[in-house]
Every structure is written in structure tokens, then in C-alpha cells.
Motif scaffolding. Sequence first.
Motif, PDB file in Angstrom:
ATOM      1  N   LEU A 389       8.016  73.789 -21.957  1.00 53.89           N
ATOM      2  CA  LEU A 389       9.191  73.401 -22.745  1.00 53.89           C
ATOM      3  C   LEU A 389       9.560  74.512 -23.721  1.00 53.89           C
ATOM      4  O   LEU A 389      10.727  74.871 -23.881  1.00 53.89           O
ATOM      5  N   PHE A 390       8.534  75.035 -24.374  1.00 55.96           N
ATOM      6  CA  PHE A 390       8.745  76.081 -25.392  1.00 55.96           C
ATOM      7  C   PHE A 390       9.421  77.305 -24.778  1.00 55.96           C
ATOM      8  O   PHE A 390      10.496  77.731 -25.201  1.00 55.96           O
ATOM      9  N   SER A 391       8.822  77.870 -23.752  1.00 60.89           N
ATOM     10  CA  SER A 391       9.316  79.143 -23.227  1.00 60.89           C
ATOM     11  C   SER A 391      10.637  78.972 -22.484  1.00 60.89           C
ATOM     12  O   SER A 391      11.563  79.765 -22.668  1.00 60.89           O
ATOM     13  N   VAL A 392      10.744  77.926 -21.666  1.00 58.99           N
ATOM     14  CA  VAL A 392      11.974  77.780 -20.877  1.00 58.99           C
ATOM     15  C   VAL A 392      13.170  77.549 -21.799  1.00 58.99           C
ATOM     16  O   VAL A 392      14.242  78.124 -21.606  1.00 58.99           O
ATOM     17  N   SER A 393      12.995  76.739 -22.849  1.00 57.79           N
ATOM     18  CA  SER A 393      14.133  76.502 -23.746  1.00 57.79           C
ATOM     19  C   SER A 393      14.554  77.794 -24.437  1.00 57.79           C
ATOM     20  O   SER A 393      15.744  78.061 -24.607  1.00 57.79           O
ATOM     21  N   LEU A 394      13.588  78.626 -24.831  1.00 56.25           N
ATOM     22  CA  LEU A 394      13.963  79.880 -25.493  1.00 56.25           C
ATOM     23  C   LEU A 394      14.552  80.897 -24.520  1.00 56.25           C
ATOM     24  O   LEU A 394      15.392  81.716 -24.909  1.00 56.25           O
ATOM     25  N   TRP A 395      14.129  80.862 -23.253  1.00 58.67           N
ATOM     26  CA  TRP A 395      14.755  81.778 -22.288  1.00 58.67           C
ATOM     27  C   TRP A 395      16.219  81.410 -22.094  1.00 58.67           C
ATOM     28  O   TRP A 395      17.087  82.277 -22.037  1.00 58.67           O
ATOM     29  N   ILE A 396      16.472  80.102 -21.995  1.00 52.12           N
ATOM     30  CA  ILE A 396      17.878  79.686 -21.840  1.00 52.12           C
ATOM     31  C   ILE A 396      18.667  80.101 -23.084  1.00 52.12           C
ATOM     32  O   ILE A 396      19.760  80.660 -22.987  1.00 52.12           O
TER      33      ILE A 396
END
Lengths: 464, 287
Positions: A389-396
Motif C-alpha cells: 500500500l505504502f509504495s504503490v500509492s507513492l509511485w502513483i
Amino acid sequence: MERVDYNDSIVKGFVIWSLVWGAVTVLLGVIISFQLVMPELNFGPYLTYGRLRPIHTNAGIFGWGIGSFFAALYYIVQRLSRRRVWSDGLARFQLWFFNATIIAAAVTLLLGFNTSKEYHEMEWPVDLMIVILWVIFSVNAFMTIWKRREETMYISLWYTLAALVGVAVLFLVNAGAVPVSLFKSYSIYAGTNDANVQWWYGHNAVAMVLTVPPLAVFYYFLPKAANTPIYSHRLSIIAFWSLLFMYLWTGAHHLLWTPVPDWVETLAMAFSIMLIAPSWGVVFNGYLTMNGQWHQMRDNYLIKFFIAAITFYGLQTLQGPLQAVRTFSAFIHYTNWVPGHIHMGTMGWVSMVMFGAIYYMYEKMYGREVYSIKMANMHFWLVFIGQTLFSVSLWIAGVQEGIMWKAVGADGSLTFTFMDTLISIMPYFWIRSLGGLVYLAGVLLFFYNIYKTARPGAAVAQTA
Amino acid sequence: MWEKRPVLLLLLATAAILVGTIVTMVLPFFWVNTEADAIAEVTPYTALENEGRDIYVREGCNNCHSQLIRPLAPDVKRYGPYSRSGEFAYDRPFLWGSRRGGPDLARIGNKYSDEWHYRHMVDPRSMVPETNMPEYSWLNDAKVDAAFAVRKMDVLGFPYTQGDITALEGKTEMDAMVAYLQKLGTDLPRTGKAADKAKGLRKAEENPLGGDPAAIAEGKDVYAGNCAGCHGADRGGNIGPELAPGDFEDDELFDTIADGLPDDGMPGFSRLGRDRIWKLVAFLQAE
């Protein structure tokens, strides 16, 4: 074979204190992530994002990271040398001095004694403490290896020795500063030179602290936990030496499109791409070790941690080189993509391999199985989901920032203001905070499981 | 062989890491901060500016703000001419930053008025409604330490006069911070005549979109996002003047919006482009 009386109390001591600092760093991370969406949570002068973020990063790297590496390396070095640690007293002192150093760092950073250099914000007196700490550990680890009873050094010892010298060189050079007072100094380098030295340090701290020691841990614990030898000795030799040689050229990929000389940037870019080979050398060595053993992903909770960790490492070492290419850097540098990237390395790779190692060491040192495998499985899924959740949201969020910052209309005008962009990524900041909370829940469950495993006379509540 | 000899392994490992270190970290010292990249106009920080810089470091402003404009069109359009090595020759430490949680500050100097910065530091949302920047009102309560400032200037080797130091007496940390921000990026002379650039962008004397209701509606949104902080949500004025319809000619408004009034703390908004500036003018001229 004669039974060696290993010093396990030093291992347990470092595990416990690294867990304390790990809790601090995750909790602080959650707090500062909320400060970004609710600025009224900044309470000046001490509790602002600007002062807390360096404590979060340094407690993570030095408190949880290095603290847990000390634990695992003391465990590994003694066993691979087949002898007790060289000096019990020095090890004991190191544990206390480690905590004193982390506390000194946290307090001085809170008070605003800060050099501004990322992952090296501590002022010079704390730098001195870190140097003393590292010398103590280096002497004790080296002397244990020197007086070993096993002639050939296993792969993990190579990585341990490389980390000893690597961290020392990086830290000492980057610490160069002229003191004005006890808590204020100025860098001896200026401007573009200072930037280049700092990112030579910054990126290779990732190498010598967040890659080399956890690789030592991985090479030891994966075969141990899976009860099978490492796939290829030759591959591990190639991967080790090429990693050491190539890493140091890559710092300037943090400085693409800056006034740092162009050829330095180009070298950094080229070597970053080349680094895929040694990084994936380790990944393949790990995967192929599991040949014919993949059923253990189902049956053995430790393998889940190690294989997830090395998979995150593999993804990290593909994404990193991609970001080090000028064209891609122009798009995602300065955006939230980058904290998404680094947290896959820290929360995914480093923490996952250390969680697995700590479970394994506790089972061995206490001579019993972990308190609850069910809880360990739940821990795995909470940190896995929290991390994702952490990384994917920040990549978006990072891609969105990249697009909006660069959007240009037909007449050459910028389409969006800075605030348009900031407001548009707020939903992703909330999802990131949620990911942090889920991860924190997983970490607390881990503590509880470890505590119950270590409790004297613990009744074993074992279920598959 | 090295697998059985720890000292040899240590030596080989050291050699392996020193090659890249020497080439990419040591050699650049022969290029950077030499005559090759020096810029004559760049001056060291004054005692007050240097105090401000130290506060910027202490508060960790670099965790959210970069100070480095890349030679990329969107960076240059948004933040100004790209950064050059010689501009940072006095920066110990460098403060380029690595993330833009807030906007780049490499050329923030003289973009806004002092008054804007004082208000923005005390209550950021009073100037930029939805910003997540923390408040720094307590900087108004702390005074700078003149004796310590002298020691710092001596260590850095920056020139100062007794007058500079006397002038520090009674200054707050906020004064120092604003002085520092107003220095950033102002060493390089402004290139070209601003008014000529605006005329090139404008291309007409009268607003081609004047009186168009759709343009006025769009202009209103542009105003809310870019102008309301200083000129008031209702155009009634705040730290900028009131803007009543008919106060200025169309072309006069266009040029002021595009170029700003650098001596009066009004930033230029040429990045909005001709179309949106005319829409904004249409809104400002509408009753």
C-alpha cells in the motif's frame, strides 16, 4: 564435534534494542506521514516535519537497521568462526554505547542540531560516537574471524568484512566538517563538491549499510532455514566482487541534471545499469537454492520471509537502475516516487530479511519453536500488505506529480500550479498513511510473538 | 585463497571500493569550484543571511524544498534560469535537497515582498489556502546571537563589517530567515528587458477575450489559484493592492501580470501563457 559456548546474550541484547528503535522509527514515520496531510499536527519548534523526518530516517537506518545487523552478525560470525566472540566485555560495552549513541542522535536532532546531510544529519559529537561504535564492532568482529576455528570463510563473512571497511571510509569522508561550537559545524566541502561527496556517501550507505550486511544475513539464514546448501558458490564470488567494485561509481545518479560534471553523471548512470547483474546474481542464487524445495513456501514460515525479502531486493535493484537513467530521472526525481522506492528497500527487503533472521535465531537460542506460527504468518501478511500500500500509492502520486509538473499547453504555458499538484496527490498520502499503520500493526504483532517465545518457561501454543 | 585470509580480503575489498571512489568522488574536485565554473557576481552571505541559512538547516527546510533548477524546460518555466555550479561556491553545506514536497527555492529571492514571507511563515494558509507547510511563528520570538554569528562568519571566511554585526542586535530569527530567502538566486543579473518579453507574449493592445463570459469565468479560477492570496479573494486587496475594474488598461495589466513588479514584491506569471493571462485580464476588467 566439540560444543562451542557462543555468546548469545549479546545477540539477544541487540535484537531487543533494535526492535525498540524499529518501533520508534515506524511510529515516527506514521506520525510525519499524517503531518503531510494535516499540517496542524506540526507542533513547533520541536515536533515539526522538518525536525522529525531526520529522526525517522536515522532511527531506521542506525537504530533498527544497524542494531539488528549487529545482532545477526554477532550470531553469524561466532558460528561461522566456530568460536565465542573475541571479547564479551567489548560486546557488552558496544550494546550500551549503541543505545547511548542512538539516544544522543535523537535528542540532538530534536533540538535542531542538524547538518542537513541526508542520512548523516547528526552533528560532529554524535559522529564521533558513531565512529567509536563502529571501531569497537569492527575490532571484535575481525578478531573473532581472525581467531576462527574454521579455515575457509563462508560468503557471509566476506560481506561482513566488506561492510566494516566500506562504512568506515564513507562515514569518515562525508563527516568532514569544521566545528564552530559543540553543536554547530560547517562542511569542509562547498556547493557542487559537497553535493557530490554527500551522494557518494548517501548512495553507498545504501550499499554498505542496507545491502551488504543484510546480504550476509540472507546468505546464512536462507540455506539454514531451508536446510539446503546455497545453489552456487561461484556465482556468489562473482556477485560479491562485482557488487563491491561497481557500487561506488553510482552516487551521482542522485544528482542527474545538476551542475555536477556531466561525465560523473554519465558514469553513475552506466554503472547503475551494470549493477543489475551482481544484484540479480544474489537473487538467482537465492531462488535456485530453493530448487525442489518450493513447497517450503507453504510449509515453512521463515522461507516466506526470506523469499519475499529477496524478491523485494530484486525489484528494488531493477527499479533503482531505471531511476538512474537521465530521461526517467527527469520525470520522477523530486517526486514521491522516490520515497516509494526507498521504502520498498527498507520495509520490504531489509526488514523482511531481518524479521526472518530474528525468528530463526530466537528459535535456536531458546531451543524451542516460535510461540505462534499463526501469528508469524499474520505478521508476514500485515507487513507485506502495509509495504505494498505504502509504495504503490507513492509511485502513483509520483507519476502524477511528474505529469502535472511538466504539463505544458499549446502556447508553452505551464498547465498546473504547484498547489494544483499538491492537492491532487493528497488521497495517495492518506493511503500511504494507512499502509504505514498496517505495517506498524504487523511489527507490534512480531514483538509480541518474539516476547512470548523468549519468556522463560513459555507454554508453547503451537499450531501449524 | 582470499577466502582463507581475512586481511587479504579486507585489502582487496578496500581496493575495489576505492577505484570508483577516486574516479567519481575525488577527481571532480579538479573541475568544480575552480576558475572554470566561477561566477564573478556571486557573493558570500551577509551575517544576517547566514543566520537565516543556519535556521533553514536547523528546521530541516531541505526535507521538503529543493534549491536546484534543472536545465529542463518545465523546471525553467516554473522556477527560472537553471542553476549553475558557481552559484553554490559559498554553500557549506549545499542545500539542493532531494524532494519537492514544496516548491523549489533556488530563485525565491525578490519574487515576493518581505511582507509576504513574514505572513507566510507565521500562517502559511493565510497566503496559500491549501498548503501543508507547517507554521513557523515562533521564529518571531527568538533573537539572533550576534557574538555567535561573528564566530560563524570567521569560520566560513565571509567578509563582514562592524556595522553588519551591530545591525544584528535586536533582529529576530524570522528577520534572518526572510533575509536569507530574499538572497536566494539574486546574484545573477536579470537577463533581457522584461517589458520587451511581455510585449512579445502579449501581441495585442486590447484584450481579444474582453467581455467574453466564458473567458471571465475561467479567469476567475485562474485568479483564485494564483492571485487571491495577495489581492484578496474578492479583489479587495491584502498585501497587494485592490484591483477594481478599469483601474488599468488591458495591456498594462497583461504586462504587469506577465513580468511582475520585481521591486514591489509582485511575481511574474508568464508561465500562465497568453491565453490564460488574457482570461485573467478579462476577469479583472469585469464588474
